[in-house]
Structure formats: structure tokens, C-alpha cells
Design an enzyme around this catalytic site. Structure first.
Site, PDB file in Angstrom:
ATOM      1  N   ARG A   5      48.297  38.483  47.689  1.00  0.00           N
ATOM      2  CA  ARG A   5      46.915  38.198  47.318  1.00  0.00           C
ATOM      3  C   ARG A   5      46.599  38.577  45.954  1.00  0.00           C
ATOM      4  O   ARG A   5      45.879  37.651  45.063  1.00  0.00           O
ATOM      5  CB  ARG A   5      45.914  38.609  48.265  1.00  0.00           C
ATOM      6  CG  ARG A   5      44.640  37.881  48.269  1.00  0.00           C
ATOM      7  CD  ARG A   5      43.481  38.326  49.240  1.00  0.00           C
ATOM      8  NE  ARG A   5      42.987  39.698  49.015  1.00  0.00           N
ATOM      9  CZ  ARG A   5      42.097  40.645  49.877  1.00  0.00           C
ATOM     10  NH1 ARG A   5      41.879  39.628  50.991  1.00  0.00           N
ATOM     11  NH2 ARG A   5      41.929  41.690  49.594  1.00  0.00           N
ATOM     12  N   ARG A  11      41.755  51.712  48.627  1.00  0.00           N
ATOM     13  CA  ARG A  11      41.076  51.264  49.525  1.00  0.00           C
ATOM     14  C   ARG A  11      41.450  51.855  50.970  1.00  0.00           C
ATOM     15  O   ARG A  11      40.956  51.980  51.701  1.00  0.00           O
ATOM     16  CB  ARG A  11      41.060  49.969  49.427  1.00  0.00           C
ATOM     17  CG  ARG A  11      40.135  49.465  48.117  1.00  0.00           C
ATOM     18  CD  ARG A  11      40.566  48.023  47.429  1.00  0.00           C
ATOM     19  NE  ARG A  11      40.308  46.929  48.518  1.00  0.00           N
ATOM     20  CZ  ARG A  11      40.709  45.873  48.789  1.00  0.00           C
ATOM     21  NH1 ARG A  11      41.958  45.653  47.928  1.00  0.00           N
ATOM     22  NH2 ARG A  11      40.555  44.927  49.512  1.00  0.00           N
ATOM     23  N   ARG A  55      42.569  39.307  42.118  1.00  0.00           N
ATOM     24  CA  ARG A  55      41.584  40.411  42.436  1.00  0.00           C
ATOM     25  C   ARG A  55      41.795  41.403  41.761  1.00  0.00           C
ATOM     26  O   ARG A  55      42.761  42.217  42.172  1.00  0.00           O
ATOM     27  CB  ARG A  55      41.303  40.308  43.981  1.00  0.00           C
ATOM     28  CG  ARG A  55      40.205  39.611  44.626  1.00  0.00           C
ATOM     29  CD  ARG A  55      40.016  39.597  46.024  1.00  0.00           C
ATOM     30  NE  ARG A  55      39.871  40.915  46.556  1.00  0.00           N
ATOM     31  CZ  ARG A  55      39.297  41.148  47.642  1.00  0.00           C
ATOM     32  NH1 ARG A  55      39.176  40.232  48.538  1.00  0.00           N
ATOM     33  NH2 ARG A  55      38.944  42.584  48.211  1.00  0.00           N
ATOM     34  N   LYS A  70      40.875  39.990  58.341  1.00  0.00           N
ATOM     35  CA  LYS A  70      39.642  39.795  58.852  1.00  0.00           C
ATOM     36  C   LYS A  70      38.785  38.447  58.245  1.00  0.00           C
ATOM     37  O   LYS A  70      38.218  37.783  59.062  1.00  0.00           O
ATOM     38  CB  LYS A  70      38.654  41.153  58.394  1.00  0.00           C
ATOM     39  CG  LYS A  70      38.819  42.372  59.033  1.00  0.00           C
ATOM     40  CD  LYS A  70      38.050  43.315  58.851  1.00  0.00           C
ATOM     41  CE  LYS A  70      37.594  43.529  57.442  1.00  0.00           C
ATOM     42  NZ  LYS A  70      38.589  44.122  56.228  1.00  0.00           N
ATOM     43  N   ARG A 100      31.308  50.408  56.822  1.00  0.00           N
ATOM     44  CA  ARG A 100      32.612  50.891  56.510  1.00  0.00           C
ATOM     45  C   ARG A 100      32.503  52.418  56.567  1.00  0.00           C
ATOM     46  O   ARG A 100      33.480  53.023  56.481  1.00  0.00           O
ATOM     47  CB  ARG A 100      32.837  50.659  55.263  1.00  0.00           C
ATOM     48  CG  ARG A 100      33.933  49.294  54.943  1.00  0.00           C
ATOM     49  CD  ARG A 100      33.904  49.315  53.388  1.00  0.00           C
ATOM     50  NE  ARG A 100      34.958  48.584  52.889  1.00  0.00           N
ATOM     51  CZ  ARG A 100      35.219  47.212  52.892  1.00  0.00           C
ATOM     52  NH1 ARG A 100      34.354  46.474  53.233  1.00  0.00           N
ATOM     53  NH2 ARG A 100      36.297  46.913  52.200  1.00  0.00           N
TER      54      ARG A 100
HETATM   55  P1  AMP Z   1      36.233  43.572  50.887  1.00  0.00           P
HETATM   56  O1  AMP Z   1      36.398  42.206  50.532  1.00  0.00           O
HETATM   57  O2  AMP Z   1      35.499  43.563  52.242  1.00  0.00           O
HETATM   58  O3  AMP Z   1      37.608  44.353  50.804  1.00  0.00           O
HETATM   59  O4  AMP Z   1      35.262  44.422  49.916  1.00  0.00           O
HETATM   60  C1  AMP Z   1      35.472  44.523  48.495  1.00  0.00           C
HETATM   61  C2  AMP Z   1      34.832  45.562  47.841  1.00  0.00           C
HETATM   62  O5  AMP Z   1      33.408  45.672  48.185  1.00  0.00           O
HETATM   63  C3  AMP Z   1      35.286  46.998  48.689  1.00  0.00           C
HETATM   64  O6  AMP Z   1      36.482  47.650  48.124  1.00  0.00           O
HETATM   65  C4  AMP Z   1      34.046  47.945  48.174  1.00  0.00           C
HETATM   66  O7  AMP Z   1      34.073  48.419  46.825  1.00  0.00           O
HETATM   67  C5  AMP Z   1      32.745  46.931  48.428  1.00  0.00           C
HETATM   68  N1  AMP Z   1      32.339  46.879  49.646  1.00  0.00           N
HETATM   69  C6  AMP Z   1      32.213  45.694  50.715  1.00  0.00           C
HETATM   70  N2  AMP Z   1      31.575  46.001  51.649  1.00  0.00           N
HETATM   71  C7  AMP Z   1      31.225  47.383  51.459  1.00  0.00           C
HETATM   72  C8  AMP Z   1      30.547  48.380  52.369  1.00  0.00           C
HETATM   73  N3  AMP Z   1      30.183  48.056  53.667  1.00  0.00           N
HETATM   74  N4  AMP Z   1      30.180  49.588  52.058  1.00  0.00           N
HETATM   75  C9  AMP Z   1      30.658  50.050  50.768  1.00  0.00           C
HETATM   76  N5  AMP Z   1      31.466  49.046  50.048  1.00  0.00           N
HETATM   77  C10 AMP Z   1      31.600  47.863  50.463  1.00  0.00           C
END
Ligand code: AMP
Length: 203
Positions: free
Chosen positions: A124, A141, A130, A13, A85
Site C-alpha cells: 500500500r 504501528r 502514505r 479493516k 485503540r
Molecule cells: P489508521 O488509518 O487507522 O491506521 O490510522 C492512521 C493513524 O491515525 C494512526 O497510526 C494514528 O497515528 C492515528 N489514529 C487513528 N485512530 C487513532 C486512535 N483511535 N487513537 C490514536 N491515534 C489514532
């Protein structure tokens, strides 16, 4: 263009959203990046969300909705990545975009199997360190994606807005499929008769 990109972690994404944003000259709004930025800054928000991110849990909906409202308020176009989400987040987003009369043009879904997603995330994690790309957080996740985010996918699918793309292809192939899909989309909110006054008159 107002584009929402959905898909599990590891579906590509972020990579695709950046390519779309560059080509269409719209901002890439990635909630994960915003939150990681807040953690790196050590802001109040960052301190609050850091343990949540490390576990791979979700930040509370109300906090995310406020954050995204503030971020999208003044934008005409965007590629939104990482939000919504959960169904309550999707409901809030739809209501917010309706209120400001800036509906989404399309919702893209990048589809990959869990096996491919896990392999990519472990890779990654090894490259970028990370904390949420560790095996336990990855499992958490993906579990949250299937439980809480897939209903969001179904919401947009049943609304007829969803275009699925096979995310297991190469980056270029996925981007090609996305561009093909975007060519089919008429930017919503535009005048259906076009902006050419002669066309309006002759219609
Ligand atoms: P991502 O880089 O999109 O995988 O986001 C990393 C982390 O940020 C996720 O595992 C959540 O802890 C938090 N996060 C990002 N976007 C959201 C969202 N829309 N709702 C809740 N937590 C989020």
C-alpha cells in the site's frame, strides 16, 4: 447496526468496513481517515496530529475521545474503524454508548499474521505513498497494536461480544464470513419481542 471492527493495520479493516457500511447503509467512521482529512486541510487539529501520524504513533486519548464523541453523537448506526485503540479509549466509548443508550451490536476482529500485515502495508505504501506505510512506521504501528490495542480485543472478547474472522482470505471470502456473523446478531437496543404489537400481546 452499530459495528466495531478491530484488527491490526493491514488486516483489511478499511476495505471491509466500507463494504459493510454500503450494504447496511450506515456511515463508515474511520478515525485514520478523519485525521488524514484534517492534515490535508491544514486545520489546527491537522497541524497538531501530522507529526504523530507520520511516526505511526498514537494521537492522545483525550483528543480522540472528544473527536469520536462529536462524530457519533447523532448517529444511530455506524461501522467504527480505527477506534478504540487503547483501553482508556474503549472505556470512554463504552461509557459514551451506554449514556446515549446505543450499545454496540457486535465487535468484529480481522485476524492476520504480522508477516501478511507487513507485506500488505509495504504494498500500500508503494501504491498510495502514505508516509506511515514506510518500514519504520509500520514496525512502530504493529508494536503499538500488540501492546495497546490487543488488550482492547481481549476486553471485548471477555465481554462475549467478539467475532473473529480469518482476514487472510480474499476480500470476498472475508466479507462473506462477516455477513454470516452479522446475520447471527440481533440489533441490540431493539425490543426483544419485536416491533409487531401482536407478538408483544401474545407473548
Ligand atoms: P489508521 O488509518 O487507522 O491506521 O490510522 C492512521 C493513524 O491515525 C494512526 O497510526 C494514528 O497515528 C492515528 N489514529 C487513528 N485512530 C487513532 C486512535 N483511535 N487513537 C490514536 N491515534 C489514532
Amino acid at each position: 447496526m452499530r459495528i466495531l471492527i478491530l484488527g491490526p493495520q493491514g488486516s483489511g479493516k478499511g476495505t471491509q468496513a466500507k463494504l459493510i457500511a454500503k450494504l447496511h447503509d450506515v456511515p463508515h467512521v474511520a478515525t485514520g481517515d478523519i485525521l488524514r482529512g484534517a492534515v490535508a486541510e491544514g486545520s489546527e487539529l491537522g497541524q497538531r496530529v501530522q507529526p504523530i501520524l507520520e511516526r505511526g504513533d498514537l494521537v492522545p486519548d483525550d483528543l480522540m475521545v472528544d473527536l469520536i464523541r462529536e462524530r457519533l453523537e447523532d448517529e444511530h448506526g455506524f461501522v467504527l474503524d480505527g477506534f478504540p485503540r487503547t483501553v482508556p479509549q474503549a472505556e470512554a466509548l463504552d461509557a459514551m454508548l451506554l449514556e446515549i443508550e446505543k450499545p454496540l451490536d457486535v465487535v468484529l476482529l480481522l485476524e492476520v499474521s504480522d508477516d501478511v500485515a507487513v507485506d500488505r502495508l509495504l504494498q500500500r505504501g508503494a501504491e498510495e505513498h502514505r508516509p506511515d506505510d514506510e518500514p519504520e512506521a509500520i514496525r512502530n504501528r504493529l508494536r503499538l497494536y500488540h501492546g495497546l490495542t490487543e488488550p482492547v480485543v481481549e476486553r471485548y472478547r471477555s465481554g462475549g461480544m467478539l467475532v473473529s474472522v480469518d482476514g487472510e482470505q480474499t476480500v470476498d471470502e472475508v466479507f462473506g464470513a462477516i455477513e454470516d456473523a452479522l446475520k447471527q446478531v440481533r440489533p441490540m437496543g431493539s425490543d426483544p419481542l419485536g416491533s409487531d404489537p401482536e407478538r408483544v400481546q401474545s407473548a
